[in-house]
Design an enzyme around this catalytic site. Structure first.
Site, short mmCIF file in Angstrom:
data_model
loop_
_atom_site.label_atom_id
_atom_site.label_comp_id
_atom_site.label_asym_id
_atom_site.label_seq_id
_atom_site.Cartn_x
_atom_site.Cartn_y
_atom_site.Cartn_z
N HIS A 164 -2.48 1.01 7.02
CA HIS A 164 -2.46 0.99 5.37
C HIS A 164 -2.93 2.62 4.94
CE1 HIS A 164 -4.11 -0.97 1.73
NE2 HIS A 164 -4.91 -0.67 1.84
N CYS B 86 0.65 -1.04 0.18
CA CYS B 86 0.11 -0.17 -0.09
C CYS B 86 0.88 0.99 -0.06
CB CYS B 86 -0.93 -0.27 1.17
SG CYS B 86 -0.25 -0.14 2.94
N HIS C 135 -5.70 1.63 -4.05
CA HIS C 135 -4.72 1.66 -3.06
C HIS C 135 -4.54 0.18 -3.84
CE1 HIS C 135 -7.92 -1.22 -0.47
NE2 HIS C 135 -8.39 -1.23 -1.69
#
Length: 379
Positions: free
Chosen positions: A341, A293, A353
């Site tokens: 994240h 990520c 993402h």
């Protein structure tokens, strides 16, 4: 009389054998023993089985719903994401400290050579004095008998004395620098070893969590895995809908209008990130063929000419924060309470993402996960 007694004894023996052989008694012989009398010590229970940190004991057969499984898998992957952030941070430290150790080693070599040169010059001066029979320069000039030569020589002597003093000061300074650099090198080497140890620990944690999640998912029947995937999508839709209805995004944005315009750098970052759609998630990945990520977001902003921290936690800690209602394409949305994240906002209530292992870079609802906050690299 004796014969009658023998017959009676034989009859009693046959009856006893018949009773022992009866099915009811045989069954009772294997039944659970009767309760222990009051006051008797209780039997010792076996010690509980120790599970890895974060792992829950399996529920009894048939009691764990697919929703429970979904949440457990989600939790395992989130813990893997946290470990991935720790791995990436340790990896950055290893690279930085490795470079510093190399630089310090080069400095040590340079200073060592400088000291060798200074020592050679000092040795040459000592040998010259030895050739002059150890007489001080002033004494040799007085013996020359020439006043002008004496005056000229005294000027040169003063210059030579200053040069010799400067040489000794330089030699002393270089030797002190050598000690300092040697100590710094040892410190950086210890820091490098510590960073490598943290990196290896995080690597093991990542593999353990991902392996547990994959094993849990693989234990399901094919139809249950399909239902599990639908449950994941349904949970994401519910979260996204609730987020949009909460008014977290400007009304025009949530309705699908353009919203706030991206900056020039933000536009380039979005272009880079969306061009990676379809590439696989790999923990530690920072392109060009795979990403995690924060690898995706950091490389996107690097392509836009704005280097940012490598990990989602550092991005949250160091980059300027903005209100969710004020976010624009290119901003980074940080997720979960531990900032494990990150996704890039692209407008229309969506992010691009790299979700998790087994998934590819994709578009998703910005509110499909728990938002911690928003940061703006080019604020």
């Amino acid at each position: 009389m004796n014969r009658r007694r023998c017959a009676a004894a034989a009859t009693s023996l046959v009856c006893a054998l018949a009773v022992l052989a009866s099915p009811d008694l045989t069954h009772r012989a294997y039944a659970a023993p009767p309760p222990a009398p009051a006051g008797s010590p209780s039997p010792v229970a076996p010690p509980p089985v120790e599970l890895p940190p974060g792992m829950s004991a399996p529920a009894a057969s048939g009691t764990k719903s697919l929703e429970d499984v979904r949440k457990e898998i989600e939790d395992l992957y989130q813990k893997a994401a946290s470990a991935t952030d720790a791995y990436n941070l340790a990896d950055e430290l290893v690279k930085k400290q490795s470079a510093e150790v190399v630089d310090l080693a080069g400095d040590l070599v340079r200073i060592g050579r400088r000291i060798d040169t200074l020592k050679a010059r000092a040795g040459a001066a000592a040998r010259a004095q030895y050739r002059d029979a150890g007489l001080p320069p002033e004494a040799r000039l007085m013996l020359a008998g020439d006043p002008q030569l004496f005056l000229d020589g005294m000027g040169r002597i003063k210059q030579g004395q200053k040069a010799a003093g400067d040489l000794l000061l330089e030699l002393t300074r270089q030797q002190e620098d050598l000690k300092t650099y040697a100590a710094d090198s040892a410190t950086h080497w210890e820091q490098l070893k510590a960073a490598r140890a943290k990196k290896e620990k995080a690597k093991k944690e990542i593999k353990k969590r991902i392996s547990a999640a994959k094993k849990l998912e693989a234990s399901l029947a094919k139809k249950d895995r399909e239902r599990l995937a639908e449950l994941e999508r349904a949970a994401a839709r519910r979260s996204q809908t609730a987020w949009l209805e909460s008014g977290a995004v400007a009304a025009a944005e949530s309705a699908g209008a353009a919203g706030l315009a991206a900056s020039e750098q933000g536009r380039k970052a979005v272009e880079f990130a969306t061009a990676q759609i379809g590439k696989p998630y790999v923990w530690g990945g920072a392109g060009p063929y795979s990403y995690d990520c924060s690898g995706l977001t950091s490389q996107a902003w690097l392509a836009a000419g704005r280097p940012i921290p490598r990990t989602s936690q550092e991005q949250w800690r160091l980059l300027p924060r903005v209100d969710i209602k004020d976010m624009r394409p290119g901003d980074l949305i940080i997720y979960h309470s531990d900032a494990s994240h990150v996704g890039m906002y692209v407008g229309d209530g969506r992010i691009v993402h790299a979700p998790r292992p087994g998934r590819n870079v994709t578009l998703a609802g910005a509110g499909s996960m728990v938002i911690l906050g928003v940061v703006r690299p080019d604020s």
